[in-house]
Design a protein around this motif. Structure first.
Motif, PDB file in Angstrom:
ATOM      1  N   ASN A  39      16.019  27.936  43.427  1.00  0.00           N
ATOM      2  CA  ASN A  39      15.366  27.070  44.432  1.00  0.00           C
ATOM      3  C   ASN A  39      14.781  27.838  45.451  1.00  0.00           C
ATOM      4  OD1 ASN A  39      16.985  25.023  43.130  1.00  0.00           O
ATOM      5  ND2 ASN A  39      18.533  24.691  44.637  1.00  0.00           N
ATOM      6  N   VAL A  40      13.755  27.264  46.038  1.00  0.00           N
ATOM      7  CA  VAL A  40      12.750  27.455  47.213  1.00  0.00           C
ATOM      8  C   VAL A  40      12.835  26.490  47.861  1.00  0.00           C
ATOM      9  CG1 VAL A  40      10.934  28.629  47.926  1.00  0.00           C
ATOM     10  CG2 VAL A  40      11.706  29.232  45.839  1.00  0.00           C
ATOM     11  N   ASP A  41      13.444  26.499  48.968  1.00  0.00           N
ATOM     12  CA  ASP A  41      13.562  25.042  50.144  1.00  0.00           C
ATOM     13  C   ASP A  41      12.837  25.707  51.303  1.00  0.00           C
ATOM     14  OD1 ASP A  41      15.116  23.721  48.336  1.00  0.00           O
ATOM     15  OD2 ASP A  41      16.908  24.984  48.717  1.00  0.00           O
ATOM     16  N   TRP A  42      12.354  24.506  52.079  1.00  0.00           N
ATOM     17  CA  TRP A  42      12.403  24.356  53.618  1.00  0.00           C
ATOM     18  C   TRP A  42      13.427  23.904  54.148  1.00  0.00           C
ATOM     19  CZ3 TRP A  42      11.686  19.734  56.192  1.00  0.00           C
ATOM     20  CH2 TRP A  42      11.200  19.837  57.561  1.00  0.00           C
ATOM     21  N   GLN A  43      13.700  24.204  55.454  1.00  0.00           N
ATOM     22  CA  GLN A  43      15.048  23.496  55.936  1.00  0.00           C
ATOM     23  C   GLN A  43      14.771  23.211  57.317  1.00  0.00           C
ATOM     24  OE1 GLN A  43      18.158  26.444  55.195  1.00  0.00           O
ATOM     25  NE2 GLN A  43      17.725  27.300  57.034  1.00  0.00           N
ATOM     26  N   TYR A  44      15.509  22.061  57.627  1.00  0.00           N
ATOM     27  CA  TYR A  44      15.470  21.439  59.085  1.00  0.00           C
ATOM     28  C   TYR A  44      16.915  21.770  59.573  1.00  0.00           C
ATOM     29  CZ  TYR A  44      14.434  18.960  63.176  1.00  0.00           C
ATOM     30  OH  TYR A  44      14.028  18.494  64.409  1.00  0.00           O
ATOM     31  N   ASN A  45      17.217  22.516  60.560  1.00  0.00           N
ATOM     32  CA  ASN A  45      18.415  22.721  61.065  1.00  0.00           C
ATOM     33  C   ASN A  45      18.934  22.451  62.557  1.00  0.00           C
ATOM     34  OD1 ASN A  45      20.932  24.601  60.689  1.00  0.00           O
ATOM     35  ND2 ASN A  45      20.001  25.503  62.554  1.00  0.00           N
ATOM     36  N   VAL A  46      19.839  21.756  62.703  1.00  0.00           N
ATOM     37  CA  VAL A  46      20.511  21.356  63.928  1.00  0.00           C
ATOM     38  C   VAL A  46      21.568  22.219  64.421  1.00  0.00           C
ATOM     39  CG1 VAL A  46      21.300  19.233  65.207  1.00  0.00           C
ATOM     40  CG2 VAL A  46      19.604  19.125  63.191  1.00  0.00           C
ATOM     41  N   PRO A  47      21.578  22.946  65.502  1.00  0.00           N
ATOM     42  CA  PRO A  47      22.886  23.712  66.122  1.00  0.00           C
ATOM     43  C   PRO A  47      23.641  22.529  66.590  1.00  0.00           C
ATOM     44  CG  PRO A  47      20.627  24.768  66.468  1.00  0.00           C
ATOM     45  CD  PRO A  47      20.277  23.366  66.226  1.00  0.00           C
ATOM     46  N   GLY A  91      12.500  17.075  29.946  1.00  0.00           N
ATOM     47  CA  GLY A  91      12.295  18.298  29.229  1.00  0.00           C
ATOM     48  C   GLY A  91      11.853  19.267  29.948  1.00  0.00           C
ATOM     49  N   TYR A  92      11.392  19.124  30.981  1.00  0.00           N
ATOM     50  CA  TYR A  92      10.586  20.191  31.831  1.00  0.00           C
ATOM     51  C   TYR A  92      11.367  20.122  33.136  1.00  0.00           C
ATOM     52  CZ  TYR A  92       6.721  22.781  33.595  1.00  0.00           C
ATOM     53  OH  TYR A  92       6.087  23.871  34.146  1.00  0.00           O
ATOM     54  N   ARG A  93      12.000  21.577  33.251  1.00  0.00           N
ATOM     55  CA  ARG A  93      13.107  21.919  34.499  1.00  0.00           C
ATOM     56  C   ARG A  93      12.378  22.283  35.879  1.00  0.00           C
ATOM     57  NH1 ARG A  93      17.672  19.256  33.659  1.00  0.00           N
ATOM     58  NH2 ARG A  93      18.857  20.876  34.636  1.00  0.00           N
ATOM     59  N   LEU A  94      11.116  21.838  35.833  1.00  0.00           N
ATOM     60  CA  LEU A  94      10.720  21.817  37.440  1.00  0.00           C
ATOM     61  C   LEU A  94      11.035  20.758  38.159  1.00  0.00           C
ATOM     62  CD1 LEU A  94       8.997  23.535  39.553  1.00  0.00           C
ATOM     63  CD2 LEU A  94       6.939  22.338  38.614  1.00  0.00           C
ATOM     64  N   GLY A  95      11.921  20.753  39.102  1.00  0.00           N
ATOM     65  CA  GLY A  95      12.392  19.743  39.704  1.00  0.00           C
ATOM     66  C   GLY A  95      12.252  19.701  41.440  1.00  0.00           C
ATOM     67  N   ILE A  96      12.571  18.688  41.977  1.00  0.00           N
ATOM     68  CA  ILE A  96      12.524  18.486  43.435  1.00  0.00           C
ATOM     69  C   ILE A  96      14.005  18.726  43.862  1.00  0.00           C
ATOM     70  CG2 ILE A  96      11.831  16.994  45.175  1.00  0.00           C
ATOM     71  CD1 ILE A  96       9.649  15.784  43.540  1.00  0.00           C
ATOM     72  N   HIS A  97      13.974  19.256  44.773  1.00  0.00           N
ATOM     73  CA  HIS A  97      15.441  19.517  45.278  1.00  0.00           C
ATOM     74  C   HIS A  97      15.643  19.066  46.844  1.00  0.00           C
ATOM     75  CE1 HIS A  97      18.401  22.525  47.447  1.00  0.00           C
ATOM     76  NE2 HIS A  97      19.181  21.848  46.636  1.00  0.00           N
ATOM     77  N   LEU A  98      16.875  18.217  46.955  1.00  0.00           N
ATOM     78  CA  LEU A  98      17.241  17.682  48.162  1.00  0.00           C
ATOM     79  C   LEU A  98      18.647  18.196  48.559  1.00  0.00           C
ATOM     80  CD1 LEU A  98      15.553  14.125  47.965  1.00  0.00           C
ATOM     81  CD2 LEU A  98      14.672  16.135  49.268  1.00  0.00           C
ATOM     82  N   SER A  99      18.865  18.423  49.586  1.00  0.00           N
ATOM     83  CA  SER A  99      20.425  18.747  49.924  1.00  0.00           C
ATOM     84  C   SER A  99      20.677  18.538  51.395  1.00  0.00           C
ATOM     85  CB  SER A  99      20.787  20.280  49.550  1.00  0.00           C
ATOM     86  OG  SER A  99      20.098  21.069  50.397  1.00  0.00           O
ATOM     87  N   GLY A 148      22.173  20.270  58.692  1.00  0.00           N
ATOM     88  CA  GLY A 148      20.842  20.029  58.353  1.00  0.00           C
ATOM     89  C   GLY A 148      20.376  19.850  56.931  1.00  0.00           C
ATOM     90  N   PHE A 149      19.054  19.818  56.618  1.00  0.00           N
ATOM     91  CA  PHE A 149      18.772  19.217  55.354  1.00  0.00           C
ATOM     92  C   PHE A 149      17.581  20.293  54.731  1.00  0.00           C
ATOM     93  CE2 PHE A 149      14.621  17.653  56.057  1.00  0.00           C
ATOM     94  CZ  PHE A 149      14.833  16.817  57.095  1.00  0.00           C
ATOM     95  N   ARG A 150      17.821  20.328  53.340  1.00  0.00           N
ATOM     96  CA  ARG A 150      16.748  21.216  52.754  1.00  0.00           C
ATOM     97  C   ARG A 150      15.658  20.301  51.871  1.00  0.00           C
ATOM     98  NH1 ARG A 150      21.341  25.084  52.279  1.00  0.00           N
ATOM     99  NH2 ARG A 150      20.990  26.334  54.000  1.00  0.00           N
ATOM    100  N   VAL A 151      14.546  20.728  51.574  1.00  0.00           N
ATOM    101  CA  VAL A 151      13.752  20.164  50.667  1.00  0.00           C
ATOM    102  C   VAL A 151      12.830  21.109  50.247  1.00  0.00           C
ATOM    103  CG1 VAL A 151      11.841  18.520  50.388  1.00  0.00           C
ATOM    104  CG2 VAL A 151      13.444  18.031  52.217  1.00  0.00           C
ATOM    105  N   GLY A 152      12.880  21.176  48.609  1.00  0.00           N
ATOM    106  CA  GLY A 152      12.157  22.278  47.964  1.00  0.00           C
ATOM    107  C   GLY A 152      11.999  21.970  46.571  1.00  0.00           C
ATOM    108  N   LEU A 153      11.595  23.101  45.927  1.00  0.00           N
ATOM    109  CA  LEU A 153      11.586  22.868  44.178  1.00  0.00           C
ATOM    110  C   LEU A 153      12.594  23.739  43.603  1.00  0.00           C
ATOM    111  CD1 LEU A 153       7.634  23.844  44.373  1.00  0.00           C
ATOM    112  CD2 LEU A 153       8.759  21.571  44.361  1.00  0.00           C
TER     113      LEU A 153
END
Lengths: 210, 210
Positions: free
Chosen positions: A36-44, A171-179, A203-208
């Protein structure tokens, strides 16, 4: 030296295998694994040193499914949160006083191991729960005038996470990742007359996902 | 795989690891730092002597003194604040209880640093020497001080002229103030900022009173 050479050759072979896998549109970059490669938004949430939320961070994570539903792997992420502190007069040691405005900043860099449990397999949607553990490097800084006062700290980091990976092409394992994640690190530090005791974040993460 | 590689590189490039806060958001007002000797009995002094000029620390080996109307406004600010703290200005340097020396860093050529061994002026032939005030051999700062040198800094030292004299005696600086970020741009506004910084130096030094 032989060992290093052997490992290098193996790594090169794995890389070539991965290349071929992607190039031919096969299922996964790493069989039974994920990356996974994600951008993240963080809230302390538990310190007022630099609690302004921000999107200045990334997360990199990879794992291998040792069981069909259970993966273990490694991660590294980093994030910066800042905060402007208006002009104020503050003690600067027990014989000194200072008046200035400041920019506070906390840079966090946790890394370590991750365990992931997925609730569905070979589906377009792959929801999961995960737990990350490891050390956390944090640099706490105050910028004022042309100066920076800072402390570099280390602590223990843990972070539960829930998420989903969406694979739009069957059948193609390139996905969009949310967490969504929560994290807490035991870092403690003192900058000027400010004290930080523990770093809590969500926070949350969005990536590939590969 | 090339696409994957480019994606990873782009992700790393777009987000540099640490995002420093924007120091342009700082208010560009002065930084005021004051230090004092906790053992000094500030209420035991009555008179103070303040020269009618400010020493300019620049790149010239010969001392230069700032005496124009703007300098007088700054000097007057010190006199006004000291008078408000019930001290009386004396015209006699040799009989005054306290001395105040003002220096302005116009150029950092000679200004190498300023710390608890405050010999930063050694290379500057025109700086106030202990001998200017009487028969003392050395300076003494009874507190740790460190300032980053920079152009546009105003330094004020309050000296205990009642300290024992002698070639092997130290002349103590019982209070000092460092004000920086001043005197750039419009002279009139900058002098107003400087006077405000002087006032702030006294506001944050409530112990400095008779």
């Amino acid at each position: 030296m032989k060992t290093i050479k052997y490992i290098s050759v193996r790594a090169a072979l794995v890389a070539v295998a991965c290349l071929l896998g992607i190039a031919s549109g096969k299922a996964q970059l790493i069989p039974n694994g994920y990356l996974n490669v994600d951008w993240q938004y963080n809230v302390p949430w538990n310190d007022d040193f630099a609690e302004k939320s921000s999107g200045w961070g990334m997360n990199f994570e990879g794992g291998y499914y040792v069981l069909p539903e259970l993966a273990v792997g490694a991660f590294i992420s980093y994030h910066t949160n800042n905060k402007y502190v208006p002009r104020q007069t503050l003690p600067n040691g027990n014989q000194s006083t200072m008046t200035t405005d400041q920019q506070h900043s906390i840079f966090q860099l946790p890394f370590g191991v991750v365990g992931r449990y997925r609730f569905l397999q070979n589906s377009m949607f792959e929801p999961y729960a995960a737990l990350k553990l490891g050390p956390n490097y944090a640099k706490m800084s105050s910028y004022y005038y042309v100066l920076e006062t800072y402390e570099k700290t280390w602590g223990f980091y843990f972070s539960p996470e829930i998420g989903v990976t969406f694979f739009p092409v069957e059948g193609y394992r390139l996905g969009i990742h949310l967490s969504l994640y929560y994290s807490y690190a035991t870092n403690k530090g003192h900058v000027l007359h400010y004290s930080v005791d523990g770093l809590g974040n969500f926070g949350f993460r969005v990536g590939l996902s590969f | 795989m090339k696409k994957l590689f480019y994606l990873l590189v782009a992700a790393l490039a777009v987000t540099a690891c640490q995002k420093d806060p924007d120091t342009d958001d700082l208010d560009n007002d002065y930084l005021v730092i004051t230090n004092y000797d906790k053992a000094a009995a500030f209420n035991s002094f009555t008179t103070f002597y303040l020269p009618d000029s400010i020493l300019l620390i620049d790149d010239k080996p010969e001392p230069e003194y700032w005496k124009d109307g703007n300098a007088q406004l700054i000097i007057d600010a010190f006199v006004r604040n000291m008078t408000a703290r019930n001290y009386t200005r004396s015209e006699n340097r040799e009989t005054a209880d306290l001395g105040i020396q003002l220096s302005y860093v116009q150029n950092t050529y000679y200004f190498l640093g300023y710390n608890d061994s405050p010999y930063w002026w050694w290379g500057y032939p025109g700086y106030w020497g202990p001998g200017y005030w009487g028969d003392w051999g050395y300076w003494y700062y009874p507190y740790p001080v460190y300032y980053s040198y920079s152009t546009g800094s105003l330094l004020a030292d309050l000296i205990n002229l009642e300290a024992p004299q002698g070639a092997d005696q130290k002349l103590p600086v019982i209070w000092n103030a460092f004000m920086s970020g001043l005197l750039s741009g419009s002279a009139q506004i900058d002098v107003a900022l400087t006077v405000r910084a002087v006032d702030q130096a006294f506001v944050q030094s409530p112990y400095l009173t008779k």
